[in-house]
Design a protein around this motif. Structure first.
Motif, PDB file in Angstrom:
ATOM      1  N   ALA A   2      -5.691 -11.621   7.200  1.00 38.18           N
ATOM      2  CA  ALA A   2      -5.160 -10.689   6.220  1.00 38.18           C
ATOM      3  C   ALA A   2      -3.653 -10.833   6.126  1.00 38.18           C
ATOM      4  O   ALA A   2      -2.989 -11.192   7.085  1.00 38.18           O
ATOM      5  N   LEU A   3      -3.138 -10.562   4.957  1.00 38.73           N
ATOM      6  CA  LEU A   3      -1.698 -10.537   4.789  1.00 38.73           C
ATOM      7  C   LEU A   3      -1.216  -9.252   5.434  1.00 38.73           C
ATOM      8  O   LEU A   3      -1.718  -8.182   5.173  1.00 38.73           O
ATOM      9  N   THR A   9       2.963  -9.994   1.634  1.00 41.13           N
ATOM     10  CA  THR A   9       2.155  -9.910   0.418  1.00 41.13           C
ATOM     11  C   THR A   9       3.007 -10.245  -0.804  1.00 41.13           C
ATOM     12  O   THR A   9       2.555 -10.956  -1.700  1.00 41.13           O
ATOM     13  N   ALA A  10       4.229  -9.728  -0.853  1.00 38.55           N
ATOM     14  CA  ALA A  10       5.129 -10.016  -1.980  1.00 38.55           C
ATOM     15  C   ALA A  10       5.397 -11.512  -2.082  1.00 38.55           C
ATOM     16  O   ALA A  10       5.358 -12.087  -3.170  1.00 38.55           O
ATOM     17  N   ARG A  11       5.636 -12.140  -0.936  1.00 35.57           N
ATOM     18  CA  ARG A  11       5.933 -13.574  -0.940  1.00 35.57           C
ATOM     19  C   ARG A  11       4.723 -14.384  -1.371  1.00 35.57           C
ATOM     20  O   ARG A  11       4.822 -15.271  -2.215  1.00 35.57           O
ATOM     21  N   LEU A  29       2.440  -2.491  -3.520  1.00 38.50           N
ATOM     22  CA  LEU A  29       2.288  -3.167  -2.231  1.00 38.50           C
ATOM     23  C   LEU A  29       2.215  -2.168  -1.082  1.00 38.50           C
ATOM     24  O   LEU A  29       1.407  -2.320  -0.161  1.00 38.50           O
ATOM     25  N   ILE A  30       3.029  -1.135  -1.145  1.00 34.09           N
ATOM     26  CA  ILE A  30       2.995  -0.101  -0.099  1.00 34.09           C
ATOM     27  C   ILE A  30       1.645   0.611  -0.114  1.00 34.09           C
ATOM     28  O   ILE A  30       1.056   0.858   0.941  1.00 34.09           O
ATOM     29  N   ASP A  31       1.119   0.920  -1.309  1.00 32.19           N
ATOM     30  CA  ASP A  31      -0.190   1.574  -1.419  1.00 32.19           C
ATOM     31  C   ASP A  31      -1.301   0.676  -0.882  1.00 32.19           C
ATOM     32  O   ASP A  31      -2.235   1.151  -0.231  1.00 32.19           O
ATOM     33  N   ILE A  32      -1.209  -0.630  -1.153  1.00 29.16           N
ATOM     34  CA  ILE A  32      -2.221  -1.562  -0.646  1.00 29.16           C
ATOM     35  C   ILE A  32      -2.202  -1.570   0.870  1.00 29.16           C
ATOM     36  O   ILE A  32      -3.248  -1.463   1.517  1.00 29.16           O
ATOM     37  N   GLU A  33      -1.031  -1.702   1.443  1.00 35.76           N
ATOM     38  CA  GLU A  33      -0.922  -1.802   2.900  1.00 35.76           C
ATOM     39  C   GLU A  33      -1.310  -0.494   3.593  1.00 35.76           C
ATOM     40  O   GLU A  33      -1.862  -0.515   4.684  1.00 35.76           O
ATOM     41  N   GLU A 144      -5.205  -7.610  -9.042  1.00 40.37           N
ATOM     42  CA  GLU A 144      -4.892  -9.038  -8.933  1.00 40.37           C
ATOM     43  C   GLU A 144      -4.480  -9.410  -7.510  1.00 40.37           C
ATOM     44  O   GLU A 144      -4.915 -10.444  -6.987  1.00 40.37           O
ATOM     45  N   ILE A 145      -3.654  -8.569  -6.900  1.00 40.74           N
ATOM     46  CA  ILE A 145      -3.231  -8.857  -5.525  1.00 40.74           C
ATOM     47  C   ILE A 145      -4.421  -8.813  -4.581  1.00 40.74           C
ATOM     48  O   ILE A 145      -4.565  -9.686  -3.714  1.00 40.74           O
ATOM     49  N   ASP A 146      -5.300  -7.815  -4.754  1.00 41.11           N
ATOM     50  CA  ASP A 146      -6.484  -7.728  -3.899  1.00 41.11           C
ATOM     51  C   ASP A 146      -7.398  -8.941  -4.087  1.00 41.11           C
ATOM     52  O   ASP A 146      -7.964  -9.460  -3.122  1.00 41.11           O
TER      53      ASP A 146
END
Length: 179
Positions: A2-3, A9-11, A29-33, A144-146
């Motif tokens: 996992a990232l 994740t941003a990178r 990103l903060i919400d994902i993490e 998209e990130i997920d």
């Protein structure tokens, strides 16, 4: 694998360092993490900021733009015309005989009031549409990130499995070569 952080994740997912992201991207990103939900209902968000006048304009537009209003108003107009031409006219008591000048005055007044109210409601709907678009962006970005994170996990798993299979095949080939 996992990232592990918003920075990583941003990178990987967005191709930018965390510092170069805008506030919406950083919050996603903060919400994902943190595992929190970041979606909001557009209607609820719009209703939070709606004034009494805007809510009234929406109601007037909802009623004035319905078949119930059109049918009911047509019945009232027909009743008005029948009452003032035949029923009350027979007794000489018609208060608005043909050409129904008072009725025309009321209809013009109604149209003069209703048109701007409906336009206010349309402006509010346009604001809701803009709000919906701005609320959709973080949701779409998160999706998209997920998806990219899932692809990364699957790629790592497939590579590990292929390496394991390759090692087994090499082991079998050595065992067969010795025999």
């Amino acid at each position: 694998m996992a990232l592990s952080s918003p920075t990583e994740t941003a990178r990987r997912a967005l191709g930018k360092p965390l510092a170069d992201l805008d506030e919406e991207e950083r919050q996603v990103l903060i919400d994902i993490e943190s595992g929190s939900i970041s979606t909001r209902d557009v209607a609820d968000a719009a209703d939070e900021t709606a004034t009494l006048g805007e809510k009234l304009a929406d109601r007037v537009a909802a009623v004035g733009g319905s078949w119930g209003f059109i049918i009911g108003f047509s019945v009232i107009l027909l009743g008005w015309m029948l009452l003032n031409s035949d029923v009350l006219g027979y007794f000489g008591l018609a208060f608005d005989p043909y050409p129904y000048i008072f009725l025309n005055l009321m209809l013009s007044t109604l149209a003069a009031i209703q048109a701007p109210v409906i336009m206010m409601s349309q402006n509010r709907q346009a604001s809701k549409d803009r709000l919906a678009a701005s609320l959709d962006y973080p949701t779409n970005l998160r999706a998209e990130i997920d998806i990219l994170r899932l692809h990364h996990k699957l790629d790592v798993t497939v590579i590990e499995r292929l390496d394991s299979l390759e090692a087994k095949i090499d082991g079998l080939a050595k065992t067969l070569a010795r025999s």
